[in-house]
Design a protein around this motif. Structure first.
Motif, short mmCIF file in Angstrom:
data_model
loop_
_atom_site.label_atom_id
_atom_site.label_comp_id
_atom_site.label_asym_id
_atom_site.label_seq_id
_atom_site.Cartn_x
_atom_site.Cartn_y
_atom_site.Cartn_z
N VAL A 15 -54.55 -69.55 -74.63
CA VAL A 15 -54.31 -68.77 -73.91
C VAL A 15 -53.66 -67.43 -74.23
O VAL A 15 -53.17 -67.13 -74.65
N ASN A 16 -54.89 -66.55 -73.83
CA ASN A 16 -53.93 -64.94 -74.09
C ASN A 16 -54.35 -63.97 -72.76
O ASN A 16 -55.12 -63.98 -72.05
N VAL A 17 -53.79 -62.79 -72.38
CA VAL A 17 -54.28 -61.98 -71.64
C VAL A 17 -54.42 -60.63 -72.03
O VAL A 17 -53.97 -60.24 -72.97
N ALA A 18 -54.89 -59.60 -71.05
CA ALA A 18 -55.16 -58.80 -71.57
C ALA A 18 -54.03 -58.05 -71.69
O ALA A 18 -53.24 -57.90 -70.47
N PRO A 19 -53.78 -56.58 -72.07
CA PRO A 19 -54.43 -56.20 -73.06
C PRO A 19 -54.19 -56.88 -74.23
O PRO A 19 -55.08 -56.81 -74.98
N SER A 20 -53.45 -57.04 -74.64
CA SER A 20 -52.93 -57.35 -76.13
C SER A 20 -53.81 -59.62 -76.30
O SER A 20 -53.43 -60.59 -74.88
N ALA A 21 -54.23 -59.59 -77.10
CA ALA A 21 -54.68 -61.11 -77.16
C ALA A 21 -53.56 -61.90 -77.49
O ALA A 21 -53.40 -62.83 -77.94
#
Length: 294
Positions: A15-21
């Motif tokens: 799982v990732n969140v913007a802006p950093s993957a």
């Protein structure tokens, strides 16, 4: 469990969140290593061996980390780098200093080998899981849902849940080293070692990372120079480049059967100075091109 939280969990979060993957991966690493550091610190004796002066190797490591921190601190003055980057680098280096100092204390307290065994076991688990993730990304991309398995952003290259082929290949190479140490220390059956090493190396090839290619050669060099290893381990290291080549040819043949091109072929073409892709890349990065762009 604490070692798994520090080593394996950060490498496997999809799982990732913007802006950093990779923000969640980085945050998980800091939290996990902090938790494991506290567990190790609590297990230390109140005084005695842990209180002795560090050995020269630990002193050299700490000195190198402090020099890097000083360089990061000087970067905004000398290279006009933003303070945000400098401070974040200093923070991570401070965490590394803390871990290195604690590791030295654990070693002097006679608890170094069990702690390192936990580290290597977690690293091996992370490597095997990351390899399987890489196979899914290349050969069953529809299964990459972004929740448990990250989708590859580089076509048919395995990027793992870290989403970067060089990071994936580095993780797998270190997992191979951990596998050999576990086998050498008797914590892993030697009969399992060749199969695990081949599995991890196949994952390295799927990344199509030139870092991974060089790493396979360095593993062979390690087998040549380190006579402390058993003959079985040294032979496995010697054969790493040959196994890399065999996997490369296998994955290339599979890609050609599907009327496709294996990503490793593209990377090798980029590495060839005579290729048009390499010439184009050099032209874009040449001083003249940079001056023209400016």
């Amino acid at each position: 469990m604490a070692a798994a939280a520090a080593v394996a969990a950060p490498a496997l979060i999809a799982v990732n969140v913007a802006p950093s993957a990779t923000f969640l991966n980085q945050a998980a690493a800091l939290v996990g290593w902090g938790a494991w550091a506290m567990v190790l610190a609590i297990a230390l004796p109140p005084r005695g061996a842990a209180g002795r002066a560090p050995d020269p190797g630990a002193t050299a490591l700490l000195t190198a980390l402090l020099l890097l921190a000083a360089a990061a601190l000087a970067a905004p003055f000398w290279a006009a780098q933003p303070w945000t980057l400098a401070l974040s680098s200093i923070g991570l280096l401070a965490a590394a200093v803390l871990v290195a100092a604690l590791a030295g204390m654990v070693q002097r307290a006679g608890q170094g080998e069990p702690a390192f065994a936990a580290f290597c076991t977690a690293l091996l688990f992370a490597g095997v899981a990351a390899t399987l993730i890489g196979f899914v990304q290349v050969y069953a991309p529809g299964w990459a849902d972004g929740e448990w398995i990250a989708a590859s952003t580089l076509g048919d290259r395995a990027v793992g849940n870290l989403r970067q082929p060089n990071h994936q290949s580095s993780l797998l190479l270190w997992s191979m080293i951990a596998t050999l140490w576990l086998a050498e220390s008797g914590r892993l059956r030697r009969a399992w070692s060749p199969a695990l090493l081949l599995l991890l190396l196949s994952g390295v090839v799927l990344t199509a990372s030139r870092t991974g290619m060089v790493g396979a050669g360095l593993l062979a060099l390690w087998g040549v120079v380190d006579r402390r290893l058993s003959r079985a381990s040294r032979v496995q290291l010697w054969l790493a480049p040959l196994a890399y080549l065999m996997f490369y040819e296998l994955f290339t043949a599979i890609a050609h059967l599907q009327d496709a091109v294996f990503a490793g072929e593209v990377q090798l073409q980029k590495s060839d100075p005579s290729s048009s892709m390499a010439r184009s890349r050099f032209a874009r990065s040449s001083p003249a091109a940079i001056c023209d762009a400016n």
